[in-house]
Structure formats: structure tokens, C-alpha cells
Design a protein around this motif. Structure first.
Motif, PDB file in Angstrom:
ATOM      1  N   MET A 124      18.433 -25.558   3.896  1.00  0.00           N
ATOM      2  CA  MET A 124      18.903 -26.946   3.899  1.00  0.00           C
ATOM      3  C   MET A 124      19.439 -27.340   5.270  1.00  0.00           C
ATOM      4  O   MET A 124      19.221 -28.466   5.742  1.00  0.00           O
ATOM      5  CB  MET A 124      19.980 -27.121   2.821  1.00  0.00           C
ATOM      6  CG  MET A 124      19.441 -27.000   1.403  1.00  0.00           C
ATOM      7  SD  MET A 124      20.652 -27.393   0.135  1.00  0.00           S
ATOM      8  CE  MET A 124      21.769 -26.009   0.334  1.00  0.00           C
ATOM      9  N   VAL A 125      20.151 -26.426   5.962  1.00  0.00           N
ATOM     10  CA  VAL A 125      20.635 -26.710   7.311  1.00  0.00           C
ATOM     11  C   VAL A 125      19.453 -26.921   8.269  1.00  0.00           C
ATOM     12  O   VAL A 125      19.467 -27.813   9.122  1.00  0.00           O
ATOM     13  CB  VAL A 125      21.543 -25.563   7.799  1.00  0.00           C
ATOM     14  CG1 VAL A 125      21.846 -25.706   9.284  1.00  0.00           C
ATOM     15  CG2 VAL A 125      22.830 -25.537   6.993  1.00  0.00           C
ATOM     16  N   THR A 126      18.420 -26.118   8.119  1.00  0.00           N
ATOM     17  CA  THR A 126      17.217 -26.274   8.947  1.00  0.00           C
ATOM     18  C   THR A 126      16.605 -27.659   8.771  1.00  0.00           C
ATOM     19  O   THR A 126      16.216 -28.314   9.753  1.00  0.00           O
ATOM     20  CB  THR A 126      16.188 -25.194   8.579  1.00  0.00           C
ATOM     21  OG1 THR A 126      16.746 -23.902   8.826  1.00  0.00           O
ATOM     22  CG2 THR A 126      14.919 -25.351   9.396  1.00  0.00           C
ATOM     23  N   LEU A 134      20.496 -25.094  17.953  1.00  0.00           N
ATOM     24  CA  LEU A 134      21.473 -25.300  16.878  1.00  0.00           C
ATOM     25  C   LEU A 134      21.246 -24.309  15.742  1.00  0.00           C
ATOM     26  O   LEU A 134      22.204 -23.774  15.168  1.00  0.00           O
ATOM     27  CB  LEU A 134      21.378 -26.738  16.365  1.00  0.00           C
ATOM     28  CG  LEU A 134      21.734 -27.842  17.380  1.00  0.00           C
ATOM     29  CD1 LEU A 134      21.525 -29.204  16.752  1.00  0.00           C
ATOM     30  CD2 LEU A 134      23.176 -27.693  17.845  1.00  0.00           C
ATOM     31  N   ARG A 135      19.974 -24.042  15.392  1.00  0.00           N
ATOM     32  CA  ARG A 135      19.685 -23.062  14.344  1.00  0.00           C
ATOM     33  C   ARG A 135      20.164 -21.676  14.750  1.00  0.00           C
ATOM     34  O   ARG A 135      20.739 -20.935  13.945  1.00  0.00           O
ATOM     35  CB  ARG A 135      18.180 -23.027  14.050  1.00  0.00           C
ATOM     36  CG  ARG A 135      17.639 -24.197  13.284  1.00  0.00           C
ATOM     37  CD  ARG A 135      16.230 -23.907  12.775  1.00  0.00           C
ATOM     38  NE  ARG A 135      15.300 -23.603  13.850  1.00  0.00           N
ATOM     39  CZ  ARG A 135      14.471 -24.478  14.408  1.00  0.00           C
ATOM     40  NH1 ARG A 135      14.453 -25.728  13.967  1.00  0.00           N
ATOM     41  NH2 ARG A 135      13.640 -24.113  15.369  1.00  0.00           N
ATOM     42  N   PHE A 136      19.901 -21.330  16.022  1.00  0.00           N
ATOM     43  CA  PHE A 136      20.321 -20.019  16.521  1.00  0.00           C
ATOM     44  C   PHE A 136      21.836 -19.885  16.473  1.00  0.00           C
ATOM     45  O   PHE A 136      22.369 -18.831  16.070  1.00  0.00           O
ATOM     46  CB  PHE A 136      19.800 -19.858  17.956  1.00  0.00           C
ATOM     47  CG  PHE A 136      20.133 -18.537  18.578  1.00  0.00           C
ATOM     48  CD1 PHE A 136      19.430 -17.395  18.220  1.00  0.00           C
ATOM     49  CD2 PHE A 136      21.151 -18.431  19.518  1.00  0.00           C
ATOM     50  CE1 PHE A 136      19.733 -16.162  18.792  1.00  0.00           C
ATOM     51  CE2 PHE A 136      21.460 -17.200  20.094  1.00  0.00           C
ATOM     52  CZ  PHE A 136      20.746 -16.062  19.729  1.00  0.00           C
ATOM     53  N   THR A 137      22.539 -20.928  16.862  1.00  0.00           N
ATOM     54  CA  THR A 137      24.009 -20.905  16.810  1.00  0.00           C
ATOM     55  C   THR A 137      24.499 -20.753  15.376  1.00  0.00           C
ATOM     56  O   THR A 137      25.433 -19.985  15.089  1.00  0.00           O
ATOM     57  CB  THR A 137      24.574 -22.193  17.433  1.00  0.00           C
ATOM     58  OG1 THR A 137      24.046 -22.362  18.757  1.00  0.00           O
ATOM     59  CG2 THR A 137      26.097 -22.160  17.480  1.00  0.00           C
ATOM     60  N   THR A 177      17.713 -14.916  12.805  1.00  0.00           N
ATOM     61  CA  THR A 177      18.295 -15.162  14.124  1.00  0.00           C
ATOM     62  C   THR A 177      17.242 -15.028  15.220  1.00  0.00           C
ATOM     63  O   THR A 177      17.195 -15.823  16.166  1.00  0.00           O
ATOM     64  CB  THR A 177      19.448 -14.181  14.379  1.00  0.00           C
ATOM     65  OG1 THR A 177      20.397 -14.280  13.316  1.00  0.00           O
ATOM     66  CG2 THR A 177      20.148 -14.494  15.685  1.00  0.00           C
ATOM     67  N   SER A 178      16.369 -14.038  15.102  1.00  0.00           N
ATOM     68  CA  SER A 178      15.338 -13.822  16.126  1.00  0.00           C
ATOM     69  C   SER A 178      14.288 -14.918  16.130  1.00  0.00           C
ATOM     70  O   SER A 178      13.665 -15.176  17.174  1.00  0.00           O
ATOM     71  CB  SER A 178      14.683 -12.466  15.912  1.00  0.00           C
ATOM     72  OG  SER A 178      14.037 -12.420  14.649  1.00  0.00           O
ATOM     73  N   ASP A 187      11.459 -23.246  12.078  1.00  0.00           N
ATOM     74  CA  ASP A 187      11.576 -23.975  10.818  1.00  0.00           C
ATOM     75  C   ASP A 187      11.367 -23.057   9.621  1.00  0.00           C
ATOM     76  O   ASP A 187      11.842 -23.350   8.515  1.00  0.00           O
ATOM     77  CB  ASP A 187      10.555 -25.117  10.777  1.00  0.00           C
ATOM     78  CG  ASP A 187      10.842 -26.163  11.849  1.00  0.00           C
ATOM     79  OD1 ASP A 187      12.008 -26.252  12.279  1.00  0.00           O
ATOM     80  OD2 ASP A 187       9.908 -26.882  12.239  1.00  0.00           O
ATOM     81  N   LEU A 188      10.642 -21.969   9.821  1.00  0.00           N
ATOM     82  CA  LEU A 188      10.358 -21.030   8.727  1.00  0.00           C
ATOM     83  C   LEU A 188      11.250 -19.795   8.782  1.00  0.00           C
ATOM     84  O   LEU A 188      10.995 -18.820   8.065  1.00  0.00           O
ATOM     85  CB  LEU A 188       8.890 -20.594   8.787  1.00  0.00           C
ATOM     86  CG  LEU A 188       7.835 -21.713   8.802  1.00  0.00           C
ATOM     87  CD1 LEU A 188       6.449 -21.115   8.985  1.00  0.00           C
ATOM     88  CD2 LEU A 188       7.903 -22.513   7.514  1.00  0.00           C
ATOM     89  N   ALA A 189      12.296 -19.820   9.609  1.00  0.00           N
ATOM     90  CA  ALA A 189      13.096 -18.623   9.851  1.00  0.00           C
ATOM     91  C   ALA A 189      13.709 -18.079   8.567  1.00  0.00           C
ATOM     92  O   ALA A 189      13.620 -16.870   8.285  1.00  0.00           O
ATOM     93  CB  ALA A 189      14.191 -18.934  10.878  1.00  0.00           C
ATOM     94  N   PHE A 190      14.320 -18.931   7.775  1.00  0.00           N
ATOM     95  CA  PHE A 190      14.996 -18.442   6.568  1.00  0.00           C
ATOM     96  C   PHE A 190      14.007 -18.083   5.466  1.00  0.00           C
ATOM     97  O   PHE A 190      14.294 -17.217   4.650  1.00  0.00           O
ATOM     98  CB  PHE A 190      16.005 -19.482   6.086  1.00  0.00           C
ATOM     99  CG  PHE A 190      17.270 -19.505   6.903  1.00  0.00           C
ATOM    100  CD1 PHE A 190      18.269 -18.574   6.676  1.00  0.00           C
ATOM    101  CD2 PHE A 190      17.442 -20.422   7.912  1.00  0.00           C
ATOM    102  CE1 PHE A 190      19.431 -18.578   7.431  1.00  0.00           C
ATOM    103  CE2 PHE A 190      18.596 -20.435   8.683  1.00  0.00           C
ATOM    104  CZ  PHE A 190      19.583 -19.507   8.452  1.00  0.00           C
TER     105      PHE A 190
END
Length: 772
Positions: A604-606, A669-672, A690-691, A700-703
Motif C-alpha cells: 500500500m505504501v508503494t 522513498l521506498r528504500f528509506t 530493500t535491495s 514497484d514489485l519489491a514487496f
């Protein structure tokens, strides 16, 4: 008359009847609903007539051939049917108007005639005789007539405007695809068995295999001959359908075999698995009526069409080879068999003689006056049953008098209406009264309103309170009828100035076109209720925003929603055989875990940070444009300015530009966010997210990738379950239990489940030379 209230006081006010009571007895156009009654004058296979009444219990669905209901016999005058017994009523007209028009168009294209089973009694009666012959043949081939459910009789239904048949009710289910966890092992072993057979060593291989059969984990296959075959329900069903196809080929009804030919994609739903309660699987062929001519609608139609061309029956539909049928060598009672075939041929000849069928009748259409007369009588009877002409007009339509109606019927869209206007006295009287009698006109709209409201209520399109208001207010009814204005109205009125500038038509003409187009739009039930009922819309928006806010900010609420969703999804997948109870409990625990809640919050944050990159880039472009490009008047000047600025910066700026293109502001911002969450929740893995978070697009697909990394089985389950569900709604070539659904389950469930065991066996063969 005064009534007594619960407090014991008298009141002169009568209690207003419930809206459902006010609409009771109104039938759905073109169909029935639970609780409706059907009065039928049934003609059985011997030609006897029976008057019976049925109560509809459930709508069971339908295809292109018609619609099926579960109905209970209320009464039968002569005791032919037992009151209280359950039957299947199949009407040869689909509930969906789109399906009916598509079916009629294909049949008209193939045979130049109306769809036969809806209006032609002889075509319907052929099914009674074919069912009797198939049941006799099934008794010979399978030892019982249970694989073919009985067809008891046929009748004309005035309400739907179609013939119907009464079938034996089968308490069964559509067979869901099984998870075959040994499919790769079986294929590997069958390959080796085939190789051993070709080398003459099959007996040695089978001996070695039998010595290890008790110790082997491979227990889900059985041998028929030297090769191994699966022991799943869907595999047994495939063999049963293949046996039916062979039987139809022996009987000379190859066109009918298309209903159970495995590769036509949806034929699997025509065979049900009987709910007998025993471990032995019992299959029943319940749908033996073809719905569409055998055009190339699926991969299975290609070989069937080639066979039909060789037989001379193009396209495949329901033709019968009576020579093969009559001479079937396994007939249990030769005299009864040939007598039934003779009766079937008489009905089939009558049915064929009433079809134009350019390919089937060919030159006989020119040489046979009797054939042309029979076709003309059939067309007139079709017009009469469809209500286009009344009995009096139908009796006069002979020879040249038939030509005007034939020309009118060929006019698209309005031809049927014009034909009714000239050929049906009741319809002419109705139109006349509608135009000159205001009271009759209001009564007509009132009847239409009640019919529509009854259907809307049963389909969940309006609430009871809204239905009461619409029933008492004609303007409210018209507002609900054109509720699609809210959906397509805004784009239309935005485009209207451009339309008027390009067209010479007046505004009122385009408004009429818009109203006509909007009236053809049928919204889904929930959308119609949303756009027509303000209170329901406000409540829905309130619940939606409240639920969304609670889901975002309330961890306990989000956990409950996630667990409930997974619980419902796994419950359905357990019923379909995609999942076990143990796996279901594991996935529910994962859905409620802290890590899953953190990852869902990260998704949701993404989504919330997504516009950050666009905002930064637009702001930077505005600043640089104001600073550098104030005096640029052409493309060449722009390119010159940019080249000069690059020269001032130097080539060392290229890596910085490339890095800026690879790393987005939203990525920073996502990394932070990932770093902060990682420090706050040390027990939750955040390394993968994180990576990936820093990089453009991939972040956008990190999580989602993190979920797949931390909970691979759960992630794989959601993917495969979604694919299996989607494969069941593909039009024409797929439905639940259909071929596409089976393929999806095989590729995404059976292959992964079998891969580990196959790899283990391959390792044993590599390390142990004696392993075969």
C-alpha cells in the motif's frame, strides 16, 4: 374493516402488502425462477399425452442449446409421473438473448433455417428415440443404462416460446481437475517401458517393476497392458468419454459424439459424476443436444470437421447414419431395435424435410415439390409459434401469399415487428389501443414496470424499499430504466460538441441515438443498484472508504480481513481438490502473521508513493525549462541549447544521468521506508524488498517479490489458484471443469507437485545402474 394491532387497539389503516407479495405471480421473460409453476401437456415416446404440473426448485444453468431447471412434479392427472419426484426440465431457448442470437445466427448460416429444437417438434422427438437406443447400447457396453439418463417426453411451453423435454434428474457434479502428483514420474516410466517394448525387454522390466511396487511411492497409477495410467477421477472420465465416442461411431451418430469429444473444450461439462456416495466413480452423459453447428470454435472441431467432410455431413450437427444404426451387431433385441430405428427415421425424415439446408438437400430443393411444400409449412408454423402470425393468417399463407411475409422476415431489426403488425390481429389491436387509448397505454407501462421490477428484485438489482418507490412512481421507473446514462452519459456529452462539428445531423437526432444506445446497456446488478439508489450508493461509499481506511490504519482489522479472505478462498479450493486441509491451515496462519501484515502495508505504501516520481520530474522539467529554454522557438534551437548545456556539464555527467534514470524519486522513498521498517521490525525479513526498492519500475514489485521469497508456497498457491480460476471463465473454450481448466491445473499444480519426486527418481537412476 378495522384491524387489531399488537397492542390491542383498533385501527382503520390496512397493513400494506410486501413488495414481493404485490409482484407475486409475475414470470421472468424467457425463463423461470424458483417457486414458479409450469403446466405442461407432455407427449411421451409412444405418442401418449399427459397433463402435469411442476414447481421450479432451482435454475441449473444452460448453454447455447437451452436452459435447465430442477423441478418437482406437483401433480400428474393419470399418474404417469409420481407427485413429489424430481425431474430436469430443459427448454431449448437460452436465457441469455446474446447466446440465443449467436446460436440462431450460426445455425442460419449453416442450414438456412430457424434453430430446430426450439420450434420443430419432430426434431425434439428424435432425442427421445436416440435416448432409448443409447440406453440399450449402454446396457450392452457398460452393463447398465445408468450412464445415459432417461428422456421421458416433450412439450411446448408458451411462456418461454420453446419446446422442452423432461429428463431423469441426475444428482451429480461437474468433475473438477485432480492434482496428479505423479504425472512426470509416470511419463518417464512409460517412456522407458515403450523403449523396453521396442527392444523386446518389456517382460524383464515389468518383473523388476513388480518387485518394487510395494516399496515405491508411486502408487497412484495402474497398468492397462504394459503402460501405466493415472488413477484420478478426471482420467477415468476421459476414458469414459472416449468410450462414448467409440460407441457413437459404431452406432453411426458421429455428429452427436461431438457432445462428448474431449478436445472440443467444453464437452467435459456434458458428463456429470453421479453423487452416489460410493467410492466407485459413476459418470452420466446428461446433455445430448447439440447447441452450435460444428464450425471451428475449438481445437477439437478441426478433426471433427474433416471427418464430417468425408461423410458428407457439413457442418457437423445432428445427422444420423441409419444404415450403421440399423445394422448394429450388438443390439440386445433385434426386433425392438429395428422398430425403434424405424420410428426414429420417420421423425428424422420429417424434421429434415422441414429444413432448407442447401448442402444436405442440394438439388432436391429444385426437383422436389413435396420438399418445398414441407419447408414452406415449417416456416409458417415457425412464424405461428413465434407469434409473428396468428392461426387465421397462418391458414391463408400458401403459395404467393407467403411471399410478402417472407420478404418482411428478411428485414433486419424491424422485420419481425412489421410481420407481426401485418400478420397478427391481436398485435394490431394492441398497437391501435396503445396509440389511441391513454388508459391502456398507462396500463401497458404498468405491466412492463411490474415485470421489470420482479426480475430486478430476483436478480438483486434493486432493494425492496427502492422497488416500492419505483412501483408507485412511473418517473422513478424510467430513471432506473436509463440508469446507464450515468455510466455512458459523461463521455457522450463531453464528445457531443466534436460530434456536432463533424456532422450535419441536429442535436435531437444524436440524443435519440444516445437514448437508444443507453437502453441497450445492461449494467451488472450491483452497479444498477449503486446508480439508481442514492441511499445504497452513499452506504456503499461509506462502507468502502471506512473499510479501506480501517484496512490501511488498523492492523487488527487488516489481519482479520486477510485471514477471512484466505479462509474463504482455501475453503473453495479444498472443495475443488486444489488444496488439502493441512495446506489450508498453513496458509491461514501465514495470512495472519506479522510479516504478511508488514508486506501488505508495504504494498500500500508503494502504491501511495507511485506519483512521487512524476511530481519530481515535472517540477524539475519546469525549473530547467524556465532557466534554459525561455528563448527556444524551434526543435533545432532546443537541440542546440541541450547540446551546449551538455558540453558545459562534461561527459562525466552521463553516469549521473544514467543513474538518475535508473533510480526514481519514489524508489528513494521506498528504500528509506524499507530501511526504517527493517530497523523497527528485526524479526521480519526485508532484505529482498530493500535491495529492489531503489530501482525504477522493479521497485514497484519489491514487496511482492519479498512475499514470494519469504513465503514461496503461499505465493505459488495464490498464483496457481488465480490462474485455475481465470481459465474457467474463458468464453467458448473454457469453463469450470472444462479442458482449459484441466490444462491449467496440470501445468500449474500437477507438474510442480510431481517435479520433486521425478528429480529424486532421476537421481536414483543415475546413481544406481540396476534401477529401471
Amino acid at each position: 374493516m378495522p384491524t387489531t394491532t399488537e397492542a390491542g387497539h383498533l385501527t382503520d389503516k390496512q397493513p400494506s402488502p410486501n413488495i414481493r407479495e404485490r409482484l407475486k405471480g409475475i414470470l421472468r421473460p424467457g425463463g423461470y425462477d424458483p417457486g414458479d409453476t409450469v403446466a405442461a401437456r407432455i407427449t411421451d415416446i409412444d405418442g401418449s399425452h399427459h397433463d402435469a404440473e411442476f414447481e421450479i426448485e432451482r435454475y441449473c444453468g444452460g448453454g447455447f442449446a437451452g436452459q435447465v431447471y430442477r423441478a418437482r412434479c406437483v401433480q400428474c392427472d393419470d399418474g404417469w409421473l409420481a407427485p413429489g419426484e424430481v425431474f430436469a426440465l430443459k427448454f431449448f431457448s437460452p436465457r441469455s438473448g446474446m447466446r440465443r442470437r449467436f446460436r440462431d445466427f450460426l445455425y442460419l448460416l449453416a442450414f438456412q433455417s430457424p434453430f430446430p429444437h426450439q420450434f420443430n417438434e419432430a426434431a425434439v422427438r428424435t432425442g427421445l428415440y436416440l435416448t432409448r437406443l443409447l440406453r440399450w447400447a449402454s446396457r450392452v457396453e457398460f452393463g447398465s443404462d445408468a450412464p445415459i439418463n432417461d428422456c421421458l417426453g416433450a412439450f411446448w411451453d408458451e411462456h418461454i416460446g420453446s419446446f422442452a423435454e423432461i429428463d431423469e434428474w441426475v444428482e451429480g457434479r461437474v468433475t473438477d481437475p485432480d492434482v496428479d502428483s505423479e504425472i512426470l514420474i509416470r511419463r518417464s516410466r512409460n517412456k522407458r517401458i515403450s523403449k523396453a517394448m521396442s527392444e523386446g525387454e518389456s517382460s524383464v522390466y515389468r518383473e523388476r517393476h513388480s518387485e518394487r511396487s510395494e516399496e515405491s511411492a508411486f502408487s497412484g497409477a495402474h497398468g492397462i497392458g504394459p503402460l501405466l495410467e493415472p488413477n484420478t477421477e478426471i482420467a477415468h472420465k476421459k476414458k469414459f468419454m472416449a468410450a462414448l465416442v467409440r460407441l457413437c461411431g459404431e452406432l453411426g451418430i458421429d455428429d452427436l459424439a461431438r457432445q462428448v469429444y474431449w478436445w472440443t473444450g467444453m464437452s467435459q461439462a456434458n458428463v456429470l459424476t453421479r453423487n452416489s456416495g460410493s467410492e466407485q466413480r459413476e459418470f452420466v452423459w446428461v446433455d445430448r443436444r447439440p447447441g452450435l453447428p460444428g464450425f471451428l470454435l475449438s481445437i477439437g472441431d478441426f478433426p471433427l470437421l474433416l471427418k464430417a467432410i468425408r461423410r458428407g455431413s457439413i457442418p457437423p450437427f445432428d445427422r444420423i447414419n441409419f444404415k450403421k444404426l440399423r445394422m448394429w451387431a450388438k443390439a440386445p433385441d433385434r426386433e425392438a431395435w429395428e422398430s425403434t430405428v424405424d420410428e426414429l427415421k420417420a421423425e428424422d425424415d420429417l424434421y429434415r424435410s422441414q429444413q432448407i439446408d442447401l448442402i444436405g438437400n442440394n438439388v432436391r430443393l429444385l426437383t422436389s415439390k413435396r420438399l418445398r411444400s414441407s419447408i414452406a409449412d415449417s416456416i409458417i408454423n415457425y412464424w405461428r409459434l413465434a407469434g409473428r402470425v396468428d392461426d387465421k393468417t397462418a391458414g391463408k399463407l400458401r403459395g404467393v401469399r407467403m411471399l410478402p411475409h417472407l420478404l418482411l422476415s428478411c428485414i433486419p431489426l424491424i422485420g419481425a415487428r412489421l410481420q407481426k403488425l401485418f400478420g397478427n390481429a391481436d398485435y394490431r389491436a394492441h398497437v391501435k389501443r396503445f396509440l389511441v387509448d391513454g388508459r391502456y397505454r398507462w396500463e401497458y407501462y404498468d405491466r412492463r414496470r411490474k415485470v421489470d421490477l420482479s426480475m430486478w428484485l430476483r436478480d438483486g438489482r434493486v432493494s425492496e424499499k427502492r422497488a416500492e418507490r419505483v412501483l408507485d412512481s412511473l418517473p422513478a421507473y424510467f430513471r432506473d430504466r436509463v440508469c446507464s446514462f450515468w455510466v455512458i452519459g459523461f463521455p457522450f456529452f463531453v464528445a457531443l460538441p466534436k460530434i456536432l462539428s463533424l456532422s450535419s445531423w441536429p442535436v435531437w437526432a444524436w440524443l435519440v441515438i444516445y437514448v437508444a444506445a443507453a437502453s441497450l446497456v445492461t449494467l451488472p446488478p450491483t452497479w444498477q443498484m449503486f446508480f439508481t439508489d442514492l441511499r445504497h450508493a452513499l452506504g456503499t461509499l461509506g462502507r468502502g472508504f471506512g473499510h479501506a481506511a480501517g484496512y490501511v490504519f488498523n492492523v487488527a482489522h487488516r489481519r482479520k480481513v486477510n485471514v477471512d479472505w484466505v479462509h474463504e478462498r482455501t475453503k473453495e479450493d479444498i472443495r475443488h481438490g486444489y488444496l488439502s486441509e493441512v495446506e489450508s491451515e498453513t496458509f491461514r496462519a501465514i495470512a495472519g502473521s506479522d510479516s504478511m501484515q508488514q508486506y501488505v502495508t508495504g504494498i500500500m505504501v508503494t502504491l501511495a508513493l507511485q506519483p512521487a516520481s512524476e511530481i519530481v520530474l515535472l517540477s524539475l522539467a519546469a525549473v530547467l525549462g524556465a532557466h534554459w529554454l525561455r528563448d527556444v522557438t524551434s526543435f533545432h534551437a532546443l537541440w542546440r541549447v541541450l547540446w551546449q548545456q551538455m558540453g558545459h556539464l562534461g561527459w562525466w555527467a552521463l553516469p549521473i544521468v544514467a543513474l538518475f534514470c535508473a533510480i526514481s524519486p519514489a524508489g528513494i522513498l521506498r528504500f528509506t521506508y524499507c530501511l526504517v521498517q527493517w530497523l523497527r521490525n528485526r524479526h521480519v525479513p526485508y532484505g529482498t524488498a530493500t535491495s529492489l526498492a531503489l530501482w525504477r519500475a522493479i521497485g514497484d514489485l519489491a514487496f511482492m517479490v519479498q512475499i514470494a521469497r519469504t513465503h514461496p508456497q503461499f505465493s505459488r498457491y495464490l498464483l496457481t489458484s488465480s490462474i485455475c480460476r481465470l481459465s474457467g471463465v474463458v468464453p467458448v473454450f473454457g469453463e469450470r471443469g472444462g479442458l482449459l481448466n484441466i490444462w491449467a491445473a496440470t501445468v500449474f499444480l500437477s507438474w510442480p507437485a510431481s517435479f520433486k519426486a521425478w528429480r529424486h527418481e532421476r537421481h536414483l537412476r543415475t546413481t544406481n545402474p540396476d534401477y529401471s
